[in-house]
Write a protein that holds these residues in place. Sequence first.
Motif, short mmCIF file in Angstrom:
data_model
loop_
_atom_site.label_atom_id
_atom_site.label_comp_id
_atom_site.label_asym_id
_atom_site.label_seq_id
_atom_site.Cartn_x
_atom_site.Cartn_y
_atom_site.Cartn_z
N THR A 98 0.74 -1.25 -0.02
CA THR A 98 0.11 0.01 -0.05
C THR A 98 1.06 1.20 -0.20
O THR A 98 1.58 1.60 0.81
CB THR A 98 -0.84 -0.07 1.10
N CYS A 99 1.21 1.86 -1.17
CA CYS A 99 2.01 2.82 -1.41
C CYS A 99 1.98 4.09 -0.41
O CYS A 99 2.97 4.48 0.11
CB CYS A 99 1.97 3.42 -2.91
N GLY A 100 0.63 4.41 0.00
CA GLY A 100 0.57 5.69 0.85
C GLY A 100 1.06 5.48 2.29
O GLY A 100 0.97 6.24 2.96
N CYS A 125 1.59 -4.22 -6.01
CA CYS A 125 0.71 -3.00 -5.72
C CYS A 125 -0.32 -3.34 -5.00
O CYS A 125 -1.16 -4.27 -5.29
CB CYS A 125 0.45 -2.18 -6.82
N SER A 127 -2.67 -0.85 -3.96
CA SER A 127 -3.36 0.62 -4.25
C SER A 127 -2.47 1.55 -3.30
O SER A 127 -1.64 1.30 -2.67
CB SER A 127 -4.83 0.60 -3.34
N MET A 128 -3.04 2.78 -3.47
CA MET A 128 -2.19 3.96 -2.81
C MET A 128 -2.61 3.94 -1.35
O MET A 128 -1.74 4.28 -0.52
CB MET A 128 -2.74 5.32 -3.42
N THR A 129 -4.03 4.03 -0.87
CA THR A 129 -4.46 4.43 0.22
C THR A 129 -5.39 3.27 0.86
O THR A 129 -6.00 3.31 2.03
CB THR A 129 -5.28 5.78 0.61
N GLU A 144 -5.46 5.30 -7.23
CA GLU A 144 -5.34 4.26 -6.36
C GLU A 144 -4.56 3.03 -7.16
O GLU A 144 -3.85 2.41 -6.68
CB GLU A 144 -6.54 3.73 -5.63
N ALA A 148 -0.48 4.76 -7.69
CA ALA A 148 0.40 3.82 -6.77
C ALA A 148 1.53 3.07 -7.58
O ALA A 148 2.65 2.82 -6.98
CB ALA A 148 -0.57 2.86 -6.29
N GLN A 151 4.52 5.15 -8.25
CA GLN A 151 5.43 5.60 -7.48
C GLN A 151 5.96 4.50 -6.61
O GLN A 151 7.30 4.53 -6.39
CB GLN A 151 4.48 6.06 -6.28
#
Length: 263
Positions: A98-100, A125, A127-129, A144, A148, A151
């Motif tokens: 989860t990148c974030g 990956c 998602s982002m958040t 997302e 993601a 990044q």
Amino acid sequence: MPRHSIVFLMYHELEITGRPLCQAEPGYARYVLPEPDFRAQMNYLLGNGWQGLSVGQALAFPEGRNVTITFDDGCETDLLAAAPILRHTGFNATFFITCGRLGKPGYLSPAQLKELSAQGFEIGCHSMTHPYLTDLDENGLRYEILEAKSQLEQIIGRPVDHFSSPGGRCDQRVIAMARTAGFRSLATSRIQANSKNTNVLALGRVAVLRDLPLSAFAAICDGSLLSRMRAQNIFRGAARQVLGNSLYDRLRAALLNRTSSLR
């Protein structure tokens, strides 16, 4: 289980004695395995002729007794606990990040993520958040999934080819965005083994829960427990569809909190 089918195992955080978990809610803790339990499971696989694969390796569906090992979220214990055990057994795995959450307490830092990748483990990956993607509009899905991926690739300096959908929630819009992003596969939480006939953008995975007996773990890996697990999951899926993600999660959390308080 059909020949050449592979069960994809889904892990989350590992519990290290004296170290606080990333989250404390009962609904989260039931997905957390103590480090010795994970070690026992990997030793069982090693001692019984199984090979642990990453998602990328598994999609070639090699001969032999194989399981795919995946971790969601990107907890710091991926590097501190899971990686040494996997290296000891000679297994590979895919870590869905989860990148974030990178750099937040309890989660991998970007430098630790690079180290995990440098050790030879596959980075995916998550998602982002970590929202339920089926609740999002087009812009939300793009952030997302596409952002993601971008990044993560900048951090580790190599392609990120595989995606796992938070909470297993997935629909055709999510699949279309994952395809647009260039992901080679998308993993859900559908309880099934995967084969060459499985849609790679709808892979099944089986969550390994806390307090799972080793005999049940063995039955998951060889596929003999999956039919019973699918039957148990039908009611939960129907309830979630009727109630929606938000209300279903509130009711589930209340039930789990009540059960936890009665122990």
